[in-house]
Enzyme design. Structure first.
Site: not given
Ligand code: GDP
Ligand code: IMO
Ligand code: MG
Length: 429
Positions: A40-41, A16, A225, A13
């Protein structure tokens, strides 16, 4: 020609998604190489927020190819939903814009059931996984019993594999984890139905990348990650089940190491962590709450409140070594605005001695205390800065400190969630 890898240097988080979206402007192909929909991007483009879990964060551009590498574990339901959501948002996803590696592993309902039941059984010792079946799917890959994307185009193979797996999984679920068994028929029917929609996207991603390389295309590799969630190098066992380090881009996409030319490490200006595990610089006070609120630190996948703390450069320095970082992108610098004093962890003290790398033993790590340097904070709004010289001297000093201590130059500073909220010092491409 310059292929770039983007990796997280902390516990995920870091931003990225935003940086990948930004860098896609100069790329031709964008590839995910590990992880799954535990990621979750988030991207914010023209004020609109998008969160991607599986599809690479370059998908919003026209004429760029996005690829899902063999190193991923893919939940077909989540992938199809992302394709559908993009369609609703006005973007049609076709095999021209997206490929899925035939060798990627497929997350099955029993992976999710085991992930959840295991966490429940562990009680207060749980890892705090995302519950998406990531670990159990990678376990099957390594055990050589996994279902791969290619199996979706061969119904007989799919049926045989699922049948054999389900026998073992149901035994484990009911006899050991005290959970409900799963039925074969509904799983097969659902996966065969989804297969029909996914098969057109399934290709040999390695071959496609090779063709791109030969045609001088620029490739962007999107890590998921963060380095300290790495199965080998992270705070084991409080980690994920893949390798988020840059080297994994080779095995997880099917290219050779000479094809990687620049590695960008994303560093959030402070530290966050979702789930359980060691976090030496964690702030369980009002400063932590201030950062959590200003940074809107809630998980993009599970919605969980993220734990917040000071920037830990021991963590970032480890990442610089493990991924051979060429430059850093500092994100969320704007979140620190308004704090009177800022602390940066520059080493750990263990049994009266100073150490500069994180010990592997969690017992030793628990005995470490962070050594901080204190620097004055800034009060000015920095969210509109677009050039380095528009930053107040104290914000610039904070960035310079990171650069000096890690020995890695800063290429990007992010001061807001939007694509435009960026100071580009040197484009990695
Ligand atoms: P990722 O998993 O590394 O892609 O990061 P996430 O998307 O999970 O979390 C990063 C969050 O911070 C998202 O909500 C982004 O929109 C947001 N964000 C990214 N860069 C910045 C920044 O520089 N400033 C602020 N305020 N928010 C940012
Ligand atoms: P992005 O790509 C933050 C964490 C989980 C848990 C541990 C293991 O958005 O940075 P898993 O479901 O992978 O078995 O969970 O890893 N985790 C993440 N934390 N960002 C992520 O991805 C994460 N993916 C997994 O919270 O602690
Ligand atoms: Mg995330």
């Amino acid at each position: 020609m310059s292929n770039t890898v983007v990796v997280g240097t902390q516990w995920g988080d870091e931003g990225k998604g935003k940086v990948v979206d930004l860098l896609t402007a100069k790329a031709d192909m964008v590839v995910r190489f590990q992880g799954g929909n535990n990621a979750g991007h988030t991207l914010v483009v023209e004020g609109k927020q998008f969160i991607f879990h599986i599809i690479p964060s370059g998908i919003l551009y026209e004429g760029k190819k996005c690829l899902i590498g063999n190193g991923l574990v893919v939940d077909p339901e989540v992938l199809l939903k992302e394709i559908q959501d993009l369609k609703v948002a006005g973007k049609e996803i076709t095999p021209e814009s997206l490929s899925l590696s035939e060798k990627a592993h497929i997350i099955m309902p029993y992976h999710k059931a085991i992930d959840l039941a295991r966490e429940t059984a562990k009680g207060r010792h749980k890892i705090g996984t995302t519950g998406r079946g990531i670990g159990p799917c990678y376990e099957d890959k390594v055990a050589r019993t996994g279902v791969r994307a290619v199996d979706l185009s061969e119904p007989k193979t799919l049926e045989e594999k699922v049948k054999a797996n389900l026998k073992e999984k149901n035994f484990f679920l009911t006899k050991f984890l005290d959970a409900e068994p799963l039925e074969l028929e509904p799983i097969l029917a659902k996966y065969l139905q989804m297969a029909g929609r996914l098969v057109p996207f399934i290709t040999d991603v390695s071959l496609e990348l090779d063709q791109g390389i030969k045609a001088n295309k620029r490739i962007l590799f999107e890590g998921a990650q963060g380095t300290h969630l790495d199965i080998d190098h992270g705070t084991y066992p409080f980690v994920t089940s893949s390798n988020p380090v840059a080297g994994a881009a080779c095995a997880g996409a099917g290219i050779g190491p000479k094809q990687l030319h620049h590695v960008v490490g994303i560093v959030k200006a402070y530290t966050t962590r979702v789930g359980a595990g060691p976090f030496l610089t964690e702030l369980e006070d009002e400063t932590g709450d201030y950062i959590q609120e200003r940074g809107q630190e809630f998980g993009a996948t599970t919605g969980r409140r993220r734990r917040c703390g000071w920037l830990d450069l021991v963590v970032v320095q480890d990442s610089a070594r493990l991924s051979g970082l060429d430059s850093l992108a500092i994100t969320k610098l704007d979140v620190l605005t308004g704090l009177e004093k800022l602390k940066i962890c520059v080493g750990y003290e263990l049994d009266g001695e100073r150490i500069s790398a994180r010990p592997a033993s969690l017992e030793k790590l628990a005995k470490c205390t962070p050594i901080y340097m204190e620097i004055p904070g800034w009060q000015e709004d920095i969210s509109r800065a677009r050039q380095v010289d528009q930053l107040p001297p104290r914000a610039l000093a904070y960035v310079k400190t990171i650069e000096e201590i890690t020995g890695v130059p800063v290429s990007i500073i992010s001061v807001g969630a939007g694509r435009e909220d960026t100071i580009m010092i040197q484009d990695p491409f």
